[in-house]
Design a protein around this motif. Structure first.
Motif, PDB file in Angstrom:
ATOM      1  N   ARG A 227      32.620  12.903 -17.400  1.00  0.00           N
ATOM      2  CA  ARG A 227      32.210  12.824 -18.809  1.00  0.00           C
ATOM      3  C   ARG A 227      31.177  11.713 -19.004  1.00  0.00           C
ATOM      4  NH1 ARG A 227      36.710  11.733 -22.906  1.00  0.00           N
ATOM      5  NH2 ARG A 227      34.922  11.973 -24.323  1.00  0.00           N
TER       6      ARG A 227
ATOM      7  N   TRP B  56      37.144  11.802 -16.188  1.00  0.00           N
ATOM      8  CA  TRP B  56      36.511  10.909 -17.163  1.00  0.00           C
ATOM      9  C   TRP B  56      35.145  10.446 -16.661  1.00  0.00           C
ATOM     10  CZ3 TRP B  56      34.858   5.842 -16.853  1.00  0.00           C
ATOM     11  CH2 TRP B  56      34.370   5.317 -18.058  1.00  0.00           C
TER      12      TRP B  56
ATOM     13  N   GLU C 182      42.009   9.338 -25.567  1.00  0.00           N
ATOM     14  CA  GLU C 182      42.481   9.137 -26.944  1.00  0.00           C
ATOM     15  C   GLU C 182      43.384   7.920 -27.069  1.00  0.00           C
ATOM     16  OE1 GLU C 182      41.816  10.525 -29.905  1.00  0.00           O
ATOM     17  OE2 GLU C 182      40.192  11.554 -28.866  1.00  0.00           O
TER      18      GLU C 182
ATOM     19  N   LEU D 266      31.899   4.775 -23.691  1.00  0.00           N
ATOM     20  CA  LEU D 266      32.720   5.970 -23.799  1.00  0.00           C
ATOM     21  C   LEU D 266      34.174   5.603 -23.529  1.00  0.00           C
ATOM     22  CD1 LEU D 266      32.939   9.116 -24.044  1.00  0.00           C
ATOM     23  CD2 LEU D 266      32.700   9.180 -21.550  1.00  0.00           C
TER      24      LEU D 266
ATOM     25  N   GLU E  14      30.454  11.693 -31.318  1.00  0.00           N
ATOM     26  CA  GLU E  14      30.403  10.349 -31.904  1.00  0.00           C
ATOM     27  C   GLU E  14      29.470   9.440 -31.099  1.00  0.00           C
ATOM     28  OE1 GLU E  14      34.651   9.287 -33.779  1.00  0.00           O
ATOM     29  OE2 GLU E  14      34.783  10.136 -31.751  1.00  0.00           O
ATOM     30  N   CYS E  15      29.426   9.625 -29.782  1.00  0.00           N
ATOM     31  CA  CYS E  15      28.487   8.852 -28.962  1.00  0.00           C
ATOM     32  C   CYS E  15      27.047   9.122 -29.396  1.00  0.00           C
ATOM     33  CB  CYS E  15      28.647   9.208 -27.488  1.00  0.00           C
ATOM     34  SG  CYS E  15      30.142   8.547 -26.703  1.00  0.00           S
TER      35      CYS E  15
ATOM     36  N   ARG F 259      35.305   7.873 -28.891  1.00  0.00           N
ATOM     37  CA  ARG F 259      36.250   8.874 -28.398  1.00  0.00           C
ATOM     38  C   ARG F 259      35.599  10.189 -27.992  1.00  0.00           C
ATOM     39  NH1 ARG F 259      39.047   4.352 -28.022  1.00  0.00           N
ATOM     40  NH2 ARG F 259      41.278   4.630 -28.278  1.00  0.00           N
ATOM     41  N   THR F 260      34.555  10.636 -28.674  1.00  0.00           N
ATOM     42  CA  THR F 260      33.977  11.943 -28.385  1.00  0.00           C
ATOM     43  C   THR F 260      32.476  11.822 -28.118  1.00  0.00           C
ATOM     44  OG1 THR F 260      33.373  12.476 -30.668  1.00  0.00           O
ATOM     45  CG2 THR F 260      35.642  12.989 -29.977  1.00  0.00           C
ATOM     46  N   GLU F 261      31.937  12.831 -27.418  1.00  0.00           N
ATOM     47  CA  GLU F 261      30.509  12.856 -27.143  1.00  0.00           C
ATOM     48  C   GLU F 261      29.693  12.972 -28.423  1.00  0.00           C
ATOM     49  OE1 GLU F 261      32.319  13.494 -23.192  1.00  0.00           O
ATOM     50  OE2 GLU F 261      32.833  13.992 -25.268  1.00  0.00           O
TER      51      GLU F 261
END
Length: 421
Positions: free
Chosen positions: A230, A227, A179, A175, A190-191, A186-188
């Motif tokens: 996240r 972070w 940006e 992760l 996309e993860c 970059r994003t959950e």
């Protein structure tokens, strides 16, 4: 085989390859030279010479071992800091789970010296390197290797390179820290896509999530904690989605050398997952610590009751020119001292066996082989004096010296640390 390679380091011959070592030691083995227990200041060591404090090194190793145990963390210190197999093994003796590395060459060094667990904090898409890793996994059932994935394309490249491998390669979704950060997804959303790609790749196995909080833009406690929440939240979501059903434990990993207290706090709050969690801290600069960057940023400054790391490096240089009352030059420069974050710090002066504070002396610039010193009226400095310099950023201190004396407080050299950069 790895321990034999470690033992053979003592059989290496001392010669012109290793700067800072006594010229009359040429032809001795490293073990023979260490057995002589020469004194750093009177035993024929020419300047410049970098020394590692035996007592402070042991203090730092023990302190981080206790810290990890106290906070329920596994520990895989970043070995790129030192690239010294002797230190890798001392870290493991002090409770480390394994060693973190960044590029394939470093993994080859670690494997040559018997390191059984490696966390590669990078996405690995190089075909020859992946095939070599696969061969290591096949040859050694006890070898554990984990690396990042941070793109669907990366997953596909890895899968293509690993076709035919006998064991799947363990990967964690990285992760990104923001940006404007370095690598990572970059994003959950996309993860989740990367995780699905791993699930579709027969050569890969998703075992967790990871990242590096040191890349959080404009890092402060609030941003770093946000972070980290996240990251732990991503672990929860991927677990709920069933992405870890075929693993023995879930890896959640972070931790540079500036914010590991925040990592410990965030990992302590991680909700219970469907499987045991390996909470893996990766801080590496602690092994030598420093007199600049990390000394200012160490979490032990924020949580003083945890203890304190101690700077273990000192670079000794000699005054070779004193052209004016305001200026002096010593014979150590960019080839010898870390300078990517801070200039070295003049700490002590030695003359005729006596040591005193370097009052009124400061480093203002580095040339290739000289440090520029500004000297105030209170500075007592003469040509021939030795000046002890503190260094900032250990990651670029170890890489300038291939064989580093380990000296006790009285100057007795008890060991030599071999580096492989």
């Amino acid at each position: 085989m790895g321990m034999e390679a470690l033992a053979r380091l003592a059989d290496e011959r001392v010669d012109h390859r290793f700067k800072g070592l006594p010229p009359d030691a040429d032809g001795l083995t490293v073990g023979e030279l260490a057995a002589q227990r020469r004194n750093l200041f009177t035993g024929g060591f020419p300047t410049p010479v970098l020394a590692l404090s035996a007592e402070r090194l042991e203090h730092n190793l023990s302190l981080m071992e206790a810290y990890a145990a106290r906070h329920g963390l596994a520990f895989a210190p970043h070995g790129k800091t030192s690239m010294a197999p002797q230190l890798f093994h001392r870290q493991i003796e002090h409770g480390a789970w394994g060693i973190t590395l960044a590029v394939p060459h470093q993994v080859r060094v670690a494997r040559a010296f018997g390191i059984e667990r490696v966390f590669l904090a990078n996405e690995l898409v190089d075909t020859p390197a992946l095939r070599w890793i696969a061969s290591e996994l096949t040859a050694d059932p006890s070898f554990r290797f984990v690396c990042y994935v941070d793109s669907v394309r990366g997953v596909r490249l890895m899968d293509a390179a690993l076709r035919g491998a006998s064991r799947p390669l363990d990967v964690v979704v990285e992760l990104a820290a923001g940006e404007d950060a370095r690598t990572g997804v970059r994003t959950e959303a996309e993860c989740a896509a990367v995780a699905e790609a791993v699930a579709a790749a027969p050569t890969l196995r998703l075992v967790g999530v990871a990242g590096y909080e040191g890349e959080v833009p404009r890092a402060d406690p609030e941003r770093v904690q946000a972070w980290l929440r996240r990251l732990t939240g991503l672990a929860v979501e991927l677990d709920r989605a069933g992405h870890f059903k075929d693993v023995e434990e879930i890896v959640v990993s972070a931790g540079g050398s500036a914010w590991f207290d925040a990592v410990a706090d965030a990992f302590a709050e991680l909700p219970e997952l469907s499987l045991p969690v390996l909470k893996l801290l990766r801080s590496g600069a602690y092994v030598s610590h420093d007199d600049g960057h990390y000394r200012r940023l160490t979490p032990f400054n924020r949580v003083s009751e945890e203890g304190a790391l101690e700077p273990a490096f000192r670079l000794w240089a000699q005054v070779v020119s004193r052209p004016s009352p305001e200026q002096a030059f010593v014979n150590a420069g960019k080839r010898d001292a870390a300078y990517d974050l801070d200039l070295p710090f003049a700490q002590v002066v030695r003359r005729d066996g006596a040591e005193r504070p370097a009052t009124g002396v400061s480093v203002t610039a580095l040339s290739d082989q000289h440090a520029w010193l500004r000297t105030g009226r209170e500075a007592d400095l003469e040509v021939g004096d030795w000046v002890g310099l503190g260094l900032s950023h250990p990651c670029t201190s170890f890489d300038k010296w291939q064989l580093i004396p380990v000296a006790e407080a009285d100057g007795t050299v008890v060991d030599y640390i071999r580096t492989f950069f």
